[in-house]
Design a protein around this motif. Structure first.
Motif, PDB file in Angstrom:
ATOM      1  N   LEU A 120       3.308  62.505 -28.988  1.00  0.00           N
ATOM      2  CA  LEU A 120       2.919  63.910 -28.814  1.00  0.00           C
ATOM      3  C   LEU A 120       1.525  64.252 -29.328  1.00  0.00           C
ATOM      4  CD1 LEU A 120       6.324  65.445 -29.966  1.00  0.00           C
ATOM      5  CD2 LEU A 120       5.429  65.379 -27.624  1.00  0.00           C
ATOM      6  N   ASP A 121       1.058  63.542 -30.336  1.00  0.00           N
ATOM      7  CA  ASP A 121      -0.252  63.836 -30.946  1.00  0.00           C
ATOM      8  C   ASP A 121      -1.337  63.543 -29.912  1.00  0.00           C
ATOM      9  OD1 ASP A 121      -2.614  63.932 -32.349  1.00  0.00           O
ATOM     10  OD2 ASP A 121      -2.061  62.452 -33.855  1.00  0.00           O
ATOM     11  N   GLY A 122      -1.886  64.597 -29.308  1.00  0.00           N
ATOM     12  CA  GLY A 122      -2.882  64.451 -28.252  1.00  0.00           C
ATOM     13  C   GLY A 122      -2.312  64.769 -26.876  1.00  0.00           C
ATOM     14  N   PRO A 123      -1.365  63.940 -26.372  1.00  0.00           N
ATOM     15  CA  PRO A 123      -0.843  64.201 -25.025  1.00  0.00           C
ATOM     16  C   PRO A 123      -0.232  65.598 -24.848  1.00  0.00           C
ATOM     17  CG  PRO A 123      -0.339  61.963 -25.635  1.00  0.00           C
ATOM     18  CD  PRO A 123      -0.961  62.607 -26.854  1.00  0.00           C
ATOM     19  N   VAL A 137      -7.926  68.091 -39.602  1.00  0.00           N
ATOM     20  CA  VAL A 137      -8.983  68.599 -38.715  1.00  0.00           C
ATOM     21  C   VAL A 137      -8.626  68.196 -37.278  1.00  0.00           C
ATOM     22  CG1 VAL A 137     -10.844  68.605 -40.404  1.00  0.00           C
ATOM     23  CG2 VAL A 137     -10.404  66.532 -39.088  1.00  0.00           C
ATOM     24  N   HIS A 138      -9.154  68.958 -36.331  1.00  0.00           N
ATOM     25  CA  HIS A 138      -8.901  68.699 -34.914  1.00  0.00           C
ATOM     26  C   HIS A 138     -10.212  68.882 -34.157  1.00  0.00           C
ATOM     27  CE1 HIS A 138      -4.522  68.477 -35.117  1.00  0.00           C
ATOM     28  NE2 HIS A 138      -4.555  69.484 -35.976  1.00  0.00           N
ATOM     29  N   ASP A 139     -10.211  68.476 -32.857  1.00  0.00           N
ATOM     30  CA  ASP A 139     -11.388  68.729 -32.025  1.00  0.00           C
ATOM     31  C   ASP A 139     -11.750  70.218 -32.037  1.00  0.00           C
ATOM     32  OD1 ASP A 139     -11.820  66.010 -31.062  1.00  0.00           O
ATOM     33  OD2 ASP A 139      -9.947  66.264 -29.978  1.00  0.00           O
ATOM     34  N   LEU A 180      -3.560  73.145 -27.756  1.00  0.00           N
ATOM     35  CA  LEU A 180      -2.162  73.048 -28.188  1.00  0.00           C
ATOM     36  C   LEU A 180      -1.981  71.693 -28.857  1.00  0.00           C
ATOM     37  CD1 LEU A 180       0.877  73.896 -28.088  1.00  0.00           C
ATOM     38  CD2 LEU A 180       0.955  72.907 -25.775  1.00  0.00           C
ATOM     39  N   HIS A 181      -1.237  71.661 -29.962  1.00  0.00           N
ATOM     40  CA  HIS A 181      -1.066  70.413 -30.698  1.00  0.00           C
ATOM     41  C   HIS A 181       0.257  70.484 -31.447  1.00  0.00           C
ATOM     42  CE1 HIS A 181      -2.321  66.893 -33.078  1.00  0.00           C
ATOM     43  NE2 HIS A 181      -3.317  66.761 -32.221  1.00  0.00           N
ATOM     44  N   ILE A 182       0.766  69.332 -31.872  1.00  0.00           N
ATOM     45  CA  ILE A 182       1.905  69.385 -32.788  1.00  0.00           C
ATOM     46  C   ILE A 182       1.381  69.657 -34.196  1.00  0.00           C
ATOM     47  CG2 ILE A 182       3.608  68.010 -31.528  1.00  0.00           C
ATOM     48  CD1 ILE A 182       2.614  65.595 -33.282  1.00  0.00           C
ATOM     49  N   SER A 184      -7.435  68.391 -25.239  1.00  0.00           N
ATOM     50  CA  SER A 184      -7.054  67.694 -26.474  1.00  0.00           C
ATOM     51  C   SER A 184      -7.466  66.229 -26.268  1.00  0.00           C
ATOM     52  CB  SER A 184      -5.560  67.864 -26.741  1.00  0.00           C
ATOM     53  OG  SER A 184      -5.243  67.491 -28.069  1.00  0.00           O
ATOM     54  N   HIS A 185      -6.674  65.285 -26.719  1.00  0.00           N
ATOM     55  CA  HIS A 185      -7.105  63.887 -26.608  1.00  0.00           C
ATOM     56  C   HIS A 185      -5.948  62.992 -26.194  1.00  0.00           C
ATOM     57  CE1 HIS A 185      -5.116  62.792 -30.479  1.00  0.00           C
ATOM     58  NE2 HIS A 185      -5.332  64.063 -30.745  1.00  0.00           N
ATOM     59  N   ILE A 186      -6.270  61.924 -25.448  1.00  0.00           N
ATOM     60  CA  ILE A 186      -5.213  61.004 -25.001  1.00  0.00           C
ATOM     61  C   ILE A 186      -5.146  59.789 -25.927  1.00  0.00           C
ATOM     62  CG2 ILE A 186      -6.424  59.399 -23.413  1.00  0.00           C
ATOM     63  CD1 ILE A 186      -4.163  60.187 -21.328  1.00  0.00           C
ATOM     64  N   GLU A 198     -10.721  60.832 -30.702  1.00  0.00           N
ATOM     65  CA  GLU A 198     -10.428  61.871 -31.685  1.00  0.00           C
ATOM     66  C   GLU A 198      -9.971  61.251 -32.989  1.00  0.00           C
ATOM     67  OE1 GLU A 198      -7.983  64.780 -33.936  1.00  0.00           O
ATOM     68  OE2 GLU A 198      -7.389  62.830 -33.156  1.00  0.00           O
ATOM     69  N   GLU A 199      -9.195  60.173 -32.884  1.00  0.00           N
ATOM     70  CA  GLU A 199      -8.556  59.608 -34.072  1.00  0.00           C
ATOM     71  C   GLU A 199      -9.512  58.834 -34.972  1.00  0.00           C
ATOM     72  OE1 GLU A 199      -5.783  60.539 -34.972  1.00  0.00           O
ATOM     73  OE2 GLU A 199      -4.498  60.976 -33.259  1.00  0.00           O
ATOM     74  N   GLY A 200     -10.743  58.617 -34.517  1.00  0.00           N
ATOM     75  CA  GLY A 200     -11.707  57.967 -35.395  1.00  0.00           C
ATOM     76  C   GLY A 200     -11.419  56.498 -35.633  1.00  0.00           C
TER      77      GLY A 200
HETATM   78 ZN   LIG Z   1      -4.383  64.912 -32.454  1.00  0.00          ZN
END
Ligand SMILES: [Zn+2]
Length: 414
Positions: free
Chosen positions: A86-89, A356-358, A185-187, A75-77, A119-121
Protein backbone atom coordinates in the motif's frame (compact mmCIF):
# COMPACT_ATOMS: atom_id res chain seq x y z
CA UNK A 1 -18.47 7.30 -10.51
CA UNK A 2 -15.56 6.24 -8.32
CA UNK A 3 -14.90 2.51 -8.41
CA UNK A 4 -12.82 1.90 -5.30
CA UNK A 5 -12.97 -1.88 -5.83
CA UNK A 6 -11.12 -1.49 -9.12
CA UNK A 7 -8.32 0.46 -7.39
CA UNK A 8 -7.96 -2.30 -4.79
CA UNK A 9 -7.88 -5.05 -7.41
CA UNK A 10 -5.27 -3.06 -9.39
CA UNK A 11 -3.13 -2.81 -6.23
CA UNK A 12 -3.44 -6.56 -5.66
CA UNK A 13 -2.44 -7.17 -9.29
CA UNK A 14 0.63 -4.93 -8.92
CA UNK A 15 1.60 -6.64 -5.65
CA UNK A 16 1.32 -10.08 -7.24
CA UNK A 17 3.49 -8.94 -10.16
CA UNK A 18 6.25 -7.30 -8.11
CA UNK A 19 6.45 -9.15 -4.76
CA UNK A 20 8.20 -12.23 -3.43
CA UNK A 21 7.31 -14.19 -0.29
CA UNK A 22 9.25 -11.47 1.60
CA UNK A 23 7.14 -8.57 0.30
CA UNK A 24 7.22 -5.90 -2.43
CA UNK A 25 10.50 -5.55 -4.35
CA UNK A 26 9.86 -2.37 -6.37
CA UNK A 27 13.16 -0.79 -5.37
CA UNK A 28 13.74 2.31 -7.51
CA UNK A 29 15.80 1.99 -10.70
CA UNK A 30 15.78 -1.85 -10.61
CA UNK A 31 14.26 -4.22 -13.18
CA UNK A 32 11.26 -4.91 -10.90
CA UNK A 33 10.58 -1.18 -10.58
CA UNK A 34 10.72 -0.80 -14.37
CA UNK A 35 8.30 -3.71 -14.64
CA UNK A 36 5.93 -2.00 -12.18
CA UNK A 37 6.11 1.21 -14.20
CA UNK A 38 5.48 -0.63 -17.47
CA UNK A 39 2.40 -2.19 -15.86
CA UNK A 40 1.26 1.28 -14.77
CA UNK A 41 1.83 2.70 -18.25
CA UNK A 42 -0.49 -0.01 -19.56
CA UNK A 43 -3.22 1.06 -17.09
CA UNK A 44 -2.80 4.68 -18.18
CA UNK A 45 -2.93 3.73 -21.87
CA UNK A 46 -6.16 1.82 -21.25
CA UNK A 47 -7.69 5.18 -20.22
CA UNK A 48 -6.48 6.74 -23.46
CA UNK A 49 -3.61 8.74 -21.91
CA UNK A 50 0.15 8.68 -22.35
CA UNK A 51 3.02 8.73 -19.83
CA UNK A 52 5.87 11.25 -20.18
CA UNK A 53 9.09 11.33 -18.16
CA UNK A 54 10.77 14.45 -16.82
CA UNK A 55 14.52 14.99 -16.41
CA UNK A 56 14.52 13.40 -12.94
CA UNK A 57 12.75 10.22 -14.07
CA UNK A 58 9.34 11.15 -12.63
CA UNK A 59 6.47 9.79 -14.74
CA UNK A 60 3.65 12.21 -15.67
CA UNK A 61 0.16 11.92 -17.14
CA UNK A 62 -1.54 15.19 -18.06
CA UNK A 63 -5.24 15.70 -18.76
CA UNK A 64 -5.68 19.15 -20.36
CA UNK A 65 -8.40 21.30 -18.79
CA UNK A 66 -10.26 24.50 -19.63
CA UNK A 67 -7.57 26.64 -17.96
CA UNK A 68 -3.77 26.63 -17.88
CA UNK A 69 -3.71 26.13 -14.09
CA UNK A 70 -2.94 22.63 -12.86
CA UNK A 71 -3.95 20.38 -9.98
CA UNK A 72 -1.26 17.75 -9.34
CA UNK A 73 -2.15 14.32 -7.90
CA UNK A 74 0.06 11.32 -7.28
CA UNK A 75 2.44 9.34 -5.11
CA UNK A 76 5.12 6.72 -5.83
CA UNK A 77 5.26 3.16 -7.18
CA UNK A 78 8.69 2.32 -5.69
CA UNK A 79 9.01 0.40 -2.44
CA UNK A 80 11.66 -0.39 0.13
CA UNK A 81 13.17 -3.91 -0.18
CA UNK A 82 10.62 -6.36 1.32
CA UNK A 83 8.01 -3.60 1.47
CA UNK A 84 4.22 -3.57 1.62
CA UNK A 85 1.45 -3.39 -0.98
CA UNK A 86 0.00 0.00 0.00
CA UNK A 87 2.86 2.45 0.68
CA UNK A 88 2.89 4.37 -2.61
CA UNK A 89 0.47 2.35 -4.78
CA UNK A 90 -2.59 3.48 -2.76
CA UNK A 91 -1.82 7.12 -3.62
CA UNK A 92 -0.76 6.45 -7.19
CA UNK A 93 -3.68 4.21 -8.15
CA UNK A 94 -6.11 6.40 -6.17
CA UNK A 95 -4.84 9.30 -8.30
CA UNK A 96 -5.30 7.20 -11.44
CA UNK A 97 -8.92 6.63 -10.40
CA UNK A 98 -9.27 10.42 -10.00
CA UNK A 99 -7.94 10.81 -13.56
CA UNK A 100 -10.45 8.23 -14.79
CA UNK A 101 -13.36 9.97 -13.04
CA UNK A 102 -12.44 13.64 -13.53
CA UNK A 103 -10.68 13.22 -16.87
CA UNK A 104 -13.64 11.59 -18.59
CA UNK A 105 -14.67 15.11 -19.73
CA UNK A 106 -12.39 18.13 -20.00
CA UNK A 107 -11.76 19.20 -16.37
CA UNK A 108 -12.04 22.90 -15.40
CA UNK A 109 -8.23 23.10 -14.98
CA UNK A 110 -5.43 20.72 -16.00
CA UNK A 111 -5.16 17.53 -13.99
CA UNK A 112 -1.62 16.12 -13.81
CA UNK A 113 -0.78 12.76 -12.27
CA UNK A 114 2.77 12.00 -11.16
CA UNK A 115 4.64 8.87 -10.11
CA UNK A 116 7.66 10.25 -8.21
CA UNK A 117 10.92 8.42 -8.79
CA UNK A 118 12.78 6.94 -5.79
CA UNK A 119 10.62 8.29 -2.99
CA UNK A 120 12.04 5.71 -0.62
CA UNK A 121 15.60 6.93 -1.00
CA UNK A 122 17.45 3.84 -2.23
CA UNK A 123 20.67 5.87 -1.95
CA UNK A 124 19.88 7.41 1.42
CA UNK A 125 18.30 10.49 -0.17
CA UNK A 126 14.55 10.22 0.46
CA UNK A 127 12.17 11.99 -1.95
CA UNK A 128 14.75 12.03 -4.76
CA UNK A 129 12.41 12.72 -7.71
CA UNK A 130 10.15 15.19 -5.94
CA UNK A 131 13.17 17.01 -4.49
CA UNK A 132 14.51 17.48 -8.02
CA UNK A 133 11.12 18.69 -9.23
CA UNK A 134 10.95 21.10 -6.28
CA UNK A 135 14.38 22.48 -7.21
CA UNK A 136 15.71 21.21 -3.86
CA UNK A 137 18.06 18.42 -4.93
CA UNK A 138 21.71 18.94 -4.03
CA UNK A 139 23.39 17.46 -7.12
CA UNK A 140 26.88 17.37 -5.58
CA UNK A 141 25.59 15.46 -2.54
CA UNK A 142 23.59 13.09 -4.77
CA UNK A 143 26.67 12.43 -6.95
CA UNK A 144 28.47 11.02 -3.87
CA UNK A 145 25.59 8.76 -2.81
CA UNK A 146 25.58 4.98 -3.21
CA UNK A 147 23.24 2.20 -2.06
CA UNK A 148 23.94 -0.57 0.48
CA UNK A 149 25.52 -2.71 -2.26
CA UNK A 150 27.90 0.05 -3.35
CA UNK A 151 26.05 0.99 -6.56
CA UNK A 152 26.44 4.72 -7.28
CA UNK A 153 23.31 6.85 -7.58
CA UNK A 154 24.44 8.52 -10.81
CA UNK A 155 25.15 5.13 -12.43
CA UNK A 156 21.75 3.69 -11.48
CA UNK A 157 20.01 6.77 -12.89
CA UNK A 158 22.08 6.65 -16.08
CA UNK A 159 21.07 3.01 -16.53
CA UNK A 160 17.48 4.30 -16.57
CA UNK A 161 18.15 7.10 -19.02
CA UNK A 162 18.33 9.84 -16.37
CA UNK A 163 21.31 12.19 -16.23
CA UNK A 164 21.88 13.37 -12.64
CA UNK A 165 23.45 16.64 -13.82
CA UNK A 166 20.23 17.60 -15.56
CA UNK A 167 17.77 16.22 -12.95
CA UNK A 168 16.69 19.63 -11.69
CA UNK A 169 15.39 20.47 -15.20
CA UNK A 170 12.35 18.67 -13.79
CA UNK A 171 11.74 21.81 -11.73
CA UNK A 172 11.43 23.96 -14.85
CA UNK A 173 8.92 21.51 -16.29
CA UNK A 174 6.80 21.42 -13.13
CA UNK A 175 6.82 25.23 -12.82
CA UNK A 176 5.64 25.52 -16.44
CA UNK A 177 2.46 23.65 -15.47
CA UNK A 178 1.36 26.61 -13.30
CA UNK A 179 0.69 24.16 -10.44
CA UNK A 180 -1.91 25.35 -7.89
CA UNK A 181 -2.53 22.33 -5.66
CA UNK A 182 -0.93 19.00 -4.75
CA UNK A 183 -3.08 16.22 -3.32
CA UNK A 184 -1.70 12.90 -2.05
CA UNK A 185 -3.41 9.89 -0.53
CA UNK A 186 -1.22 7.60 1.57
CA UNK A 187 -1.43 5.07 4.37
CA UNK A 188 -0.74 6.53 7.79
CA UNK A 189 2.14 4.14 8.63
CA UNK A 190 1.39 4.82 12.29
CA UNK A 191 -1.20 3.86 14.93
CA UNK A 192 -3.01 7.20 15.57
CA UNK A 193 -6.16 6.69 13.44
CA UNK A 194 -6.61 3.16 14.73
CA UNK A 195 -6.22 4.38 18.32
CA UNK A 196 -9.21 6.74 17.87
CA UNK A 197 -11.24 4.19 15.88
CA UNK A 198 -11.19 6.10 12.56
CA UNK A 199 -10.46 4.83 9.05
CA UNK A 200 -9.52 8.05 7.21
CA UNK A 201 -7.82 11.24 8.42
CA UNK A 202 -6.85 14.72 7.27
CA UNK A 203 -3.13 15.44 7.44
CA UNK A 204 -2.33 18.93 8.70
CA UNK A 205 1.35 18.84 7.77
CA UNK A 206 4.56 16.85 7.94
CA UNK A 207 6.85 16.99 10.93
CA UNK A 208 10.06 18.93 11.08
CA UNK A 209 13.02 16.77 12.07
CA UNK A 210 16.16 17.65 14.04
CA UNK A 211 18.68 14.82 14.21
CA UNK A 212 21.91 15.09 16.23
CA UNK A 213 24.72 12.91 17.50
CA UNK A 214 25.47 13.55 21.17
CA UNK A 215 28.93 12.49 22.30
CA UNK A 216 29.43 12.18 26.07
CA UNK A 217 33.09 12.00 27.12
CA UNK A 218 34.10 10.75 30.56
CA UNK A 219 36.81 8.38 31.71
CA UNK A 220 36.95 4.62 31.23
CA UNK A 221 37.77 2.88 34.52
CA UNK A 222 37.80 -0.55 36.15
CA UNK A 223 34.30 -1.80 36.99
CA UNK A 224 35.43 -3.19 40.36
CA UNK A 225 38.00 -0.79 41.72
CA UNK A 226 36.29 2.54 40.98
CA UNK A 227 33.67 3.59 43.57
CA UNK A 228 30.51 5.02 42.01
CA UNK A 229 30.98 8.59 43.33
CA UNK A 230 34.43 8.69 41.73
CA UNK A 231 33.32 7.61 38.24
CA UNK A 232 32.96 9.64 35.04
CA UNK A 233 30.35 7.37 33.42
CA UNK A 234 29.50 8.65 29.94
CA UNK A 235 26.70 6.11 29.44
CA UNK A 236 24.74 7.16 32.53
CA UNK A 237 24.77 10.78 31.40
CA UNK A 238 23.49 9.66 27.97
CA UNK A 239 20.83 7.43 29.51
CA UNK A 240 19.52 10.19 31.79
CA UNK A 241 19.43 12.55 28.80
CA UNK A 242 17.45 10.01 26.75
CA UNK A 243 14.84 9.67 29.51
CA UNK A 244 14.56 13.43 29.86
CA UNK A 245 14.11 13.81 26.07
CA UNK A 246 11.13 11.48 26.29
CA UNK A 247 9.59 13.81 28.89
CA UNK A 248 10.39 16.83 26.72
CA UNK A 249 8.44 15.27 23.82
CA UNK A 250 5.54 14.44 26.17
CA UNK A 251 5.43 18.00 27.49
CA UNK A 252 5.26 19.43 23.96
CA UNK A 253 2.59 17.02 22.69
CA UNK A 254 -0.93 18.35 22.17
CA UNK A 255 -4.18 16.61 21.32
CA UNK A 256 -3.89 17.69 17.67
CA UNK A 257 -0.19 17.03 17.17
CA UNK A 258 2.07 14.85 19.22
CA UNK A 259 5.79 15.58 19.39
CA UNK A 260 8.31 12.76 19.15
CA UNK A 261 11.82 11.89 20.15
CA UNK A 262 13.85 8.74 19.60
CA UNK A 263 17.26 7.58 20.68
CA UNK A 264 17.85 4.95 18.03
CA UNK A 265 21.60 4.51 18.31
CA UNK A 266 23.68 3.96 21.45
CA UNK A 267 27.37 3.25 21.26
CA UNK A 268 29.74 2.95 24.21
CA UNK A 269 33.51 2.64 24.51
CA UNK A 270 35.34 0.54 25.40
CA UNK A 271 32.26 -1.74 25.28
CA UNK A 272 33.45 -4.47 27.66
CA UNK A 273 31.54 -5.75 30.71
CA UNK A 274 34.34 -4.88 33.11
CA UNK A 275 34.85 -1.19 32.28
CA UNK A 276 32.93 2.00 33.09
CA UNK A 277 32.05 3.53 29.68
CA UNK A 278 34.47 6.37 29.00
CA UNK A 279 32.63 7.52 25.87
CA UNK A 280 28.98 7.21 24.87
CA UNK A 281 27.44 8.40 21.62
CA UNK A 282 23.70 8.52 21.07
CA UNK A 283 21.66 9.59 18.03
CA UNK A 284 18.77 11.83 19.03
CA UNK A 285 15.91 12.32 16.54
CA UNK A 286 13.32 14.96 17.54
CA UNK A 287 10.16 15.78 15.56
CA UNK A 288 7.32 18.29 15.79
CA UNK A 289 4.83 19.97 13.49
CA UNK A 290 5.52 23.49 14.77
CA UNK A 291 8.96 24.98 14.12
CA UNK A 292 8.99 26.93 17.40
CA UNK A 293 8.07 23.81 19.36
CA UNK A 294 10.83 21.87 17.63
CA UNK A 295 13.39 24.60 18.38
CA UNK A 296 12.32 24.62 22.04
CA UNK A 297 12.64 20.83 22.21
CA UNK A 298 16.18 20.96 20.86
CA UNK A 299 17.14 23.70 23.31
CA UNK A 300 15.66 21.82 26.28
CA UNK A 301 17.41 18.62 25.21
CA UNK A 302 20.71 20.46 24.95
CA UNK A 303 20.31 21.96 28.43
CA UNK A 304 19.35 18.57 29.84
CA UNK A 305 22.40 16.91 28.26
CA UNK A 306 24.68 19.54 29.82
CA UNK A 307 23.05 19.16 33.23
CA UNK A 308 23.36 15.34 33.22
CA UNK A 309 26.89 15.56 31.84
CA UNK A 310 27.93 17.76 34.72
CA UNK A 311 26.13 15.57 37.30
CA UNK A 312 28.12 12.59 36.01
CA UNK A 313 31.43 14.40 35.73
CA UNK A 314 31.59 14.12 31.93
CA UNK A 315 31.39 16.56 29.01
CA UNK A 316 29.02 16.54 26.02
CA UNK A 317 29.34 17.64 22.39
CA UNK A 318 26.49 17.99 19.87
CA UNK A 319 26.95 17.31 16.17
CA UNK A 320 24.14 17.93 13.64
CA UNK A 321 23.23 14.89 11.51
CA UNK A 322 20.18 15.84 9.42
CA UNK A 323 17.23 18.20 9.61
CA UNK A 324 14.13 19.20 7.70
CA UNK A 325 11.75 22.06 8.40
CA UNK A 326 8.17 21.38 9.46
CA UNK A 327 5.78 21.71 6.54
CA UNK A 328 2.24 22.68 7.59
CA UNK A 329 -0.28 22.07 4.80
CA UNK A 330 -2.48 24.72 3.17
CA UNK A 331 -5.43 25.69 5.40
CA UNK A 332 -7.93 25.94 2.50
CA UNK A 333 -7.00 22.50 1.17
CA UNK A 334 -7.10 21.09 4.71
CA UNK A 335 -10.69 22.37 4.97
CA UNK A 336 -11.65 20.86 1.58
CA UNK A 337 -10.04 17.60 2.64
CA UNK A 338 -12.05 17.64 5.88
CA UNK A 339 -15.24 18.14 3.92
CA UNK A 340 -14.43 15.26 1.55
CA UNK A 341 -13.50 12.89 4.38
CA UNK A 342 -16.54 13.87 6.45
CA UNK A 343 -18.90 13.26 3.53
CA UNK A 344 -17.55 9.72 3.11
CA UNK A 345 -17.02 8.70 6.73
CA UNK A 346 -19.09 11.08 8.86
CA UNK A 347 -16.03 12.42 10.67
CA UNK A 348 -12.73 14.07 9.77
CA UNK A 349 -9.98 13.67 12.38
CA UNK A 350 -6.87 15.80 11.87
CA UNK A 351 -3.39 14.44 12.44
CA UNK A 352 0.20 15.30 11.55
CA UNK A 353 2.48 13.06 9.53
CA UNK A 354 5.57 11.75 11.31
CA UNK A 355 7.24 10.47 8.12
CA UNK A 356 8.15 12.92 5.33
CA UNK A 357 6.43 12.43 1.98
CA UNK A 358 6.69 13.82 -1.57
CA UNK A 359 3.95 16.23 -0.42
CA UNK A 360 6.55 17.73 1.95
CA UNK A 361 8.54 18.86 -1.09
CA UNK A 362 5.48 20.01 -3.04
CA UNK A 363 4.22 22.07 -0.07
CA UNK A 364 7.23 24.35 -0.55
CA UNK A 365 6.05 25.13 -4.11
CA UNK A 366 2.26 25.16 -3.96
CA UNK A 367 -0.70 24.60 -1.62
CA UNK A 368 -0.70 20.92 -0.65
CA UNK A 369 -2.58 18.47 1.54
CA UNK A 370 -2.53 14.74 2.26
CA UNK A 371 -5.19 12.25 3.27
CA UNK A 372 -4.34 9.15 5.33
CA UNK A 373 -5.99 5.74 5.42
CA UNK A 374 -5.48 3.97 8.75
CA UNK A 375 -2.61 1.48 9.21
CA UNK A 376 -3.67 -1.21 11.68
CA UNK A 377 -0.92 -1.70 14.27
CA UNK A 378 1.01 1.06 12.51
CA UNK A 379 2.92 -1.51 10.45
CA UNK A 380 4.56 -0.34 7.21
CA UNK A 381 7.74 -0.91 5.19
CA UNK A 382 7.17 -4.66 5.72
CA UNK A 383 5.10 -7.40 4.15
CA UNK A 384 2.63 -7.26 7.06
CA UNK A 385 1.57 -3.74 5.97
CA UNK A 386 -2.23 -3.87 5.52
CA UNK A 387 -5.45 -1.87 5.81
CA UNK A 388 -8.99 -3.36 5.81
CA UNK A 389 -10.57 -3.07 2.37
CA UNK A 390 -13.58 -1.18 3.78
CA UNK A 391 -11.24 1.57 5.05
CA UNK A 392 -9.34 1.64 1.74
CA UNK A 393 -12.60 2.04 -0.17
CA UNK A 394 -13.66 4.97 2.02
CA UNK A 395 -10.29 6.62 1.61
CA UNK A 396 -10.26 6.19 -2.19
CA UNK A 397 -13.78 7.62 -2.53
CA UNK A 398 -12.97 10.56 -0.24
CA UNK A 399 -9.77 11.25 -2.18
CA UNK A 400 -11.43 11.22 -5.61
CA UNK A 401 -14.07 13.55 -4.15
CA UNK A 402 -11.33 15.86 -2.85
CA UNK A 403 -9.72 15.99 -6.31
CA UNK A 404 -13.04 17.07 -7.84
CA UNK A 405 -13.58 19.73 -5.18
CA UNK A 406 -10.03 21.02 -5.65
CA UNK A 407 -10.36 21.23 -9.46
CA UNK A 408 -13.43 23.45 -8.96
CA UNK A 409 -11.76 25.45 -6.20
CA UNK A 410 -8.65 26.16 -8.29
CA UNK A 411 -10.82 27.08 -11.31
CA UNK A 412 -12.67 29.64 -9.17
CA UNK A 413 -9.54 31.40 -7.87
CA UNK A 414 -7.46 33.98 -9.72
ZN1 LIG B 1 5.25 6.29 0.68
Amino acid sequence: MTDARRVISDMRELAALTSTADGAQRVAWTATWREARAWFTGKVAALGHAVEHDAAGNAWVTVPGHSSKTVVVGSHIDSVPNGGWLDGPLGLLGALEAVRVHGSHTPPVNLALVDWADEEGRFGLSLLGSSAAAGQLNIAEAARASDRHGTGLADALAENGVSLDRATDAHVRLSSLNPRAYLELHIEQGPVLQSIGRSVGVVVGTFGVERHILRFIGQAAHAGSTPIPLRHDAFLAAAQTALECRDIARRHSTREAHAACTVGVVDVEPKIPTAVPGVCEIALDQRALDGRVLAAMVLEARQASERFASENGVSVEWRPLWSVEPRPFDSTLVRLCEEAVREETGDAPRLPSGPVHDATRMAALMPAVMMFACSPNGLSHCKEEDTPEAALEQAIRAYVRLVGMTLNHVASTA
